[in-house]
Design an enzyme around this catalytic site. Structure first.
Site, PDB file in Angstrom:
ATOM      1  N   ASP A  38      -2.497  -6.627  -3.415  1.00  0.00           N
ATOM      2  CA  ASP A  38      -1.549  -7.316  -2.224  1.00  0.00           C
ATOM      3  C   ASP A  38      -2.421  -8.208  -1.292  1.00  0.00           C
ATOM      4  O   ASP A  38      -2.421  -7.987  -0.072  1.00  0.00           O
ATOM      5  CB  ASP A  38      -1.211  -6.005  -1.463  1.00  0.00           C
ATOM      6  N   GLY A  87       1.977  -2.902  13.921  1.00  0.00           N
ATOM      7  CA  GLY A  87       2.842  -3.807  12.962  1.00  0.00           C
ATOM      8  C   GLY A  87       3.543  -2.674  12.061  1.00  0.00           C
ATOM      9  O   GLY A  87       3.393  -1.734  12.140  1.00  0.00           O
ATOM     10  N   PHE A 136       6.180  -0.971   3.803  1.00  0.00           N
ATOM     11  CA  PHE A 136       5.301   0.074   3.257  1.00  0.00           C
ATOM     12  C   PHE A 136       5.084   1.274   4.466  1.00  0.00           C
ATOM     13  O   PHE A 136       4.187   2.162   4.469  1.00  0.00           O
ATOM     14  CB  PHE A 136       4.072  -0.150   2.662  1.00  0.00           C
ATOM     15  N   GLY A 137       5.229   0.998   5.618  1.00  0.00           N
ATOM     16  CA  GLY A 137       5.295   1.785   6.848  1.00  0.00           C
ATOM     17  C   GLY A 137       4.752   1.214   7.979  1.00  0.00           C
ATOM     18  O   GLY A 137       4.808  -0.160   8.188  1.00  0.00           O
TER      19      GLY A 137
END
Length: 688
Positions: free
Chosen positions: A480, A356, A360-361
């Site tokens: 998060d 995925g 954020f990376g």
């Protein structure tokens, strides 16, 4: 004469000496190694050619059992008095890590040799969620536990416990032994060193004693037991029971060995011949041969002279791509992974291993290990970072969070730093993230999650949040919580993952975070005003998550007129319309759900998502509501007269989102905005 000599030689080469006295129901046996022993093994358990009993090898989520082949006559009638018995065994636990292991092993007395439905990890391959604590188990276990499991109220991650039908120990103690002066000397169960355990039951007094000692004391059992319990086993054990061992691993590679074992009814266990025990397999790097030690310096000197200039060029080229390693990072030891290992584990971060990607990376699947027989599946997340400011504090927190142990947390194993990027290494979850089952079922070929699975996932995530908020040594704010960060293991248990944004601080202090991080729809209104995350901002995000998993809709959606609609507002509107709340339930469930549970979750989601912090429950209360031990407050529509979108706009949310969106086109990895999501990792590149 020759016949007698032959029999004597056979006796010397036999691993066990066994005596069965049919009249008195007595049994005595002694194994100094298990070559040729008549044991019943299952699962991962095996006996090596040199006589070492291996219960679990170095793989994750394994279980293994080994039992004496015939049952013991513990009493003469059902419910009759259980006779005294004693056992001694020598064991060793070897973990891939020096500072933690999982999960442990146990000496067991049980009515049968099979444990259908038993779970690995914290259940030690003995019980499961449904039968744990049932009197019908007729089970005695002495656990050597190397993980602190909050579900069973474990005292620490290195203890010995006495279990009766339940993995909540009736008595337990940190691992150690009392020396001749009565001083408790600490021992580490997973020290990679052999230790001896004595288990003794006094049938007259109804007393169980467990003693532990290092192997160097030989058969000189310490005078004082490590842990004792008063329990009349006549009400617990069957008249005929089996004795043996059980072991299980979790998300960490650990090996559990038994080197020798003795047992006796109505008397002390026979002494184990320490000198005849099999050797543990070597671990760590292989020792260099003496020939190589002599030849290598000469060959090295010749190579340096012959290819000196070429070697210099290769070194310069290697330095160009070297990792970033500063002196302060040396203290983090095994939590630091080499970039080379991660590169090979992911086949060079090829796209076919991509799990995925987001603001954020990227996350890649990898396999760590030197061979196919010894390997660990991991998930590697690559994050860009351009500044050293705050990096030392951030890495220290990553390492601290890596010590979290809970069955509903995806474990953060460690990190690696390379020029311009940071890599976080997580335990791999084979069934991926929850959002794939909610929103991408057809393209990902995922089945529909039924309501029982969703409710089980909800309770698991709630348990994980309660653990990181209140049960661990520090307070951890996840920051998060959302469906895409809830991962599903091989048994479809929900695991809260992705601690890349998490913040931790001491109990009783206030968090000092001032950077807004998270995802649109999960951000509490007070975050926009103060920028300060807290346990209650996690509760707000959890409330959005409850509505999301129940309704099958994202917390923020865009309608046909390109206007944003908050899921909490949509559910609230249906709550105000009597009899309309059921219309919010995910249509893919096709009406197959427990109405009371669904309505409880929807109302609890609204309560957790309340814009005012004094209305929201804490995670302890949330767990009580979900378990049914405390009724949910009567939620009247008149008590929920807020509009989440209006309150967000009043807090300046729209202007904040637009300011971030205008800067998102600069190409910086520090800020990411996508449809319905807002995030920043400015703490990586500029403090937290």
């Amino acid at each position: 004469m020759e016949h007698a000599v032959f029999l004597f030689l056979v006796w010397l080469n036999t691993a066990a000496i066994t005596t069965l006295c049919a009249g008195g129901g007595q049994t005595r046996f002694s194994y100094s190694g298990f070559a040729g022993a008549n044991l019943t093994v299952d699962g991962n358990a095996t006996v090596t050619p040199d006589g070492l009993l291996v219960l679990t090898s170095s793989k994750t989520n394994l279980q293994g059992h080994a039992f004496y082949h015939t049952p013991l006559q513990l009493s003469t009638s059902p419910g009759g008095k259980v006779a005294s018995f004693a056992a001694a065994f020598v064991f060793a636990i070897v973990s891939d890590y020096t500072d933690f292991s999982a999960h442990g092993m146990a000496f067991v007395v049980a009515p049968n040799k099979g444990f259908p439905g038993a779970l690995p990890a914290g259940y030690l391959a003995l019980l499961n969620v449904q039968n744990n604590g049932n009197a019908s188990n007729h089970l005695l276990a002495v656990e050597l536990d190397t993980t602190q499991n909050t579900d069973f109220k474990d005292i620490n991650a290195n203890h010995v416990g006495i279990d009766i039908n339940d993995l909540h120990s009736v008595q337990s103690s940190p691992a150690g032994y009392y020396d001749g002066g009565g001083v408790l000397r600490n021992l580490t169960l997973f020290s990679r060193e052999a230790m001896q355990v004595w288990v003794e039951y006094d049938g007259d007094a109804g007393r169980i004693d467990v003693t532990l000692a290092p192997i160097r004391v030989g058969n000189n059992k310490p005078a004082r037991p490590l842990v004792s319990a008063i329990c009349n086993l006549s009400t617990v054990l069957k008249e005929q029971s089996y004795v043996g061992f059980s072991s299980a691993t979790g998300g960490i590679n650990s090996r559990h060995y038994v080197l020798g074992w003795s047992f006796a009814m109505n008397g002390p266990a026979p002494a184990i011949d320490i000198a005849r025990l099999p050797k543990l397999p070597p671990f760590g790097p292989k020792p260099r041969s003496k020939v190589l030690a002599i030849v290598l310096p000469i060959a090295t000197a010749a190579a340096i002279v012959a290819v000196g200039s070429l070697a210099t060029l290769l070194v310069l080229r290697k330095l160009r791509y070297a990792e970033v390693l500063e002196e302060w990072e040396l203290e983090f030891g095994p939590h630091r992974f080499s970039f080379k290992d991660l590169y090979h584990a992911t086949s060079g971060f090829k796209s076919k291993h991509l799990l995925g990607a987001g603001g954020f990376g990227q996350v890649y699947k990898g396999v760590l290990g030197s061979s196919k027989s010894v390997c660990t599946e991991v998930a590697v997340k690559r994050i860009s970072h351009e500044s050293r400011q705050g990096m030392k504090e951030f890495i220290a927190e990553v390492v601290s969070i890596g010590r979290l142990r809970h069955r509903n947390l995806a474990q953060l194993l460690g990190y690696c730093r390379r020029k311009g990027e940071l890599l976080l290494v997580y335990e791999y979850m084979p069934n991926g993230s929850l959002d794939k089952y909610l929103y991408y079922r057809e393209e990902e070929n995922k089945p529909v999650l039924d309501w029982a699975q969703r409710f089980h996932i909800i309770k698991g995530v709630a348990s994980a949040l309660l653990y990181i908020h209140d049960k661990w040594e520090k307070v951890v704010i996840h920051r998060d919580v959302k469906a895409s960060n809830v991962l599903l293991d091989s048994e479809m248990n929900g695991r809260l993952g992705d601690f890349g944004l998490a913040r931790l601080y001491d109990h009783g202090t206030d968090p000092q975070t001032t950077h807004i991080v998270g995802t649109m729809g999960y951000l509490a209104p007070e975050l926009i005003r103060t920028g300060r995350a807290s346990k209650l901002t996690d509760v707000f995000a959890f409330g959005a998550f409850l509505l999301e998993i129940t309704c099958g809709r994202r917390p923020v959606s865009i309608d046909d007129d390109a206007a944003q609609e908050m899921l909490v507002d949509w559910v609230l509107e249906h709550l105000r319309e009597e009899g309309s709340l059921a219309h919010t339930v995910d249509v893919s469930l096709r009406g197959q759900y427990d109405v009371d549970e669904v309505f409880l979750v929807l109302k609890l989601g609204l309560l957790c998502s309340h814009p005012y912090t004094n209305i929201r429950p804490d995670m302890q209360q949330v767990m009580q509501y979900l378990d049914g031990s405390t009724p949910l407050p009567d939620l009247q529509p008149t008590d929920m007269t807020f509009s989440a979108m209006a309150l967000m706009q009043n807090e300046g949310f729209d202007s904040y989102a637009m300011s971030i969106q205008s800067s998102a086109g600069t190409g910086s990895m520090a800020t990411a905005v996508s449809a319905g999501s807002i995030g920043t990792i400015s703490f990586i590149s500029g403090g937290r």
